[in-house]
Design an enzyme around this catalytic site. Structure first.
Site, short mmCIF file in Angstrom:
data_model
loop_
_atom_site.label_atom_id
_atom_site.label_comp_id
_atom_site.label_asym_id
_atom_site.label_seq_id
_atom_site.Cartn_x
_atom_site.Cartn_y
_atom_site.Cartn_z
N GLY A 9 0.88 -1.28 0.07
CA GLY A 9 0.07 0.01 0.05
C GLY A 9 0.79 1.13 -0.04
N ASP A 31 -3.36 -12.70 3.55
CA ASP A 31 -4.77 -12.09 3.74
C ASP A 31 -5.11 -12.03 5.33
OD1 ASP A 31 -7.57 -11.61 4.06
OD2 ASP A 31 -8.24 -12.97 2.60
N ILE A 79 -1.94 11.61 3.56
CA ILE A 79 -0.49 11.35 3.41
C ILE A 79 -0.10 11.69 1.90
CG2 ILE A 79 1.46 10.15 3.51
CD1 ILE A 79 0.42 10.62 6.18
N ASP A 139 1.14 -8.79 1.73
CA ASP A 139 -0.14 -8.43 1.28
C ASP A 139 -0.85 -9.36 0.57
OD1 ASP A 139 -1.92 -6.13 0.10
OD2 ASP A 139 -0.32 -4.66 0.52
N ILE A 140 -1.98 -8.88 0.25
CA ILE A 140 -2.78 -9.83 -0.80
C ILE A 140 -2.58 -9.10 -2.43
CG2 ILE A 140 -4.87 -10.59 0.70
CD1 ILE A 140 -6.41 -8.40 -0.43
N TYR A 152 -15.21 3.84 7.86
CA TYR A 152 -13.60 3.82 8.17
C TYR A 152 -13.45 4.59 9.57
CZ TYR A 152 -8.96 5.72 7.32
OH TYR A 152 -7.40 5.67 7.51
#
Ligand code: AKB
Length: 314
Positions: free
Chosen positions: A11, A52, A172, A34-35, A142
């Protein structure tokens, strides 16, 4: 030497965090997971594993086999995608964190660091210099998962003495890996369009202020908090702040370097999310407890972003 596992390593923040942690602790001591399909950089190392975060058994296996003592849990669904798929956001953000905390408790992991967000604040929090302790009534899923996540991390610290730590990140801005699914992603898009000499249509109104931070400062904050002496910490979750910026201010800064850049404004459903968040954040506790200070201001960030993005398209 620490043995670190990073979730969400492909990410926007995870990819740069892995780089920085590998420089600090040695590539062999940082397991990236990560996936998503890994970047060429991650692929070139044998420290990447498909994981996952909803698969607790696989997480436990990796923690045991790799002798992990520290987890940076970066995998999450952000605000804009979270509003399109609230149930999925709940599942990934809450179950994912719960798995990380439980595996950490059961397998003797010493420290868990997971970022929170300014999305924990809702319309009833003060807009300027929002303090650490104030009403937390988010209006996005979220934000709801981030508030619950903060409380869960605090619970594991109080009940099990698991060393949990968190920073509330603002938007960011970064040049390496594109953000995905956030309300503040437009800020990165502005720079990307500018270096490609393309106009941009922003989905947030020109004069909506939001808190932002440049990626090197975000990495510095999370690593500095992870390394801070526990005796200096007066809380488990800290506000961190760098810049209060409107889209128009970012555009004006870009135009100082690329005068022909043009931006138009067509606010969409994300405007409402942006308006529910603070404009600026009071981070005096982080400054006092672990000496937090950002290095970049708006023009310093713009210079660096344009230089790095221009190099990457050559
Ligand atoms: C988002 O826009 O969802 C994130 C955040 C502020 O946490 N960048």
């Amino acid at each position: 030497m620490k043995r670190i596992l990073v979730t969400g390593a492909c990410g926007q923040i995870g990819s740069e965090l892995v780089k920085s942690l590998r420089q600090k602790y040695g590539p062999e001591n940082v397991v990236a997971t990560d996936i998503k399909k890994p970047s060429a950089f991650l692929k070139a190392t044998d420290g990447f594993h498909y994981l996952d975060v909803l698969d607790a058994d696989e997480l436990a296996r990796l923690v045991v086999e790799e002798d992990i003592d520290t987890i940076f849990h970066m995998a999450a669904i952000l605000s804009a995608v979270g509003e399109q798929h609230p149930q999925m956001a709940y599942r990934i953000n809450m179950e994912g964190l719960m798995h990380v905390l439980e595996v950490a408790r059961q397998k003797g992991v010493r420290q868990v660091i997971a970022p929170s967000s300014i999305a924990v604040f809702g319309p009833d929090a003060p807009k300027e210099n929002t303090p650490d302790d104030t009403p937390l009534n988010p209006t996005t899923m979220y934000g709801v998962t981030k508030v619950a996540g903060e409380k869960l991390m605090q619970y594991y610290y109080l009940k099990y003495r698991l060393d949990t730590r968190s920073v509330r990140f603002p938007g960011i801005i970064s040049s390496e890996t594109a953000p995905g699914g956030g309300t503040t992603d437009f800020a990165v898009d502005l720079y990307v369009h500018a270096v490609h000499h393309q106009p941009y249509t922003a989905y947030i109104d020109a004069h909506t202020p939001l808190p932002f931070m440049y990626m090197p400062d975000a990495i510095k904050a999370i690593v500095q908090l992870a390394e801070a002496d526990d005796s200096c910490l007066t809380r488990r979750v800290y506000n961190v702040h760098a810049m209060r910026l409107t889209p128009a201010e970012i555009v004006a800064s870009i135009q100082r370097y690329i005068p022909s850049f043009e931006c138009y404004y067509e606010p969409d459903h994300r405007q409402q999310i942006a308006e529910s968040w603070p404009h600026s954040i009071d981070d005096r506790n982080a400054r006092r407890d672990w000496n937090w200070r950002p290095d970049y201001d708006l023009d310093g960030m713009t210079r660096d972003m344009i230089e790095k993005l221009s190099q990457s398209i050559q």
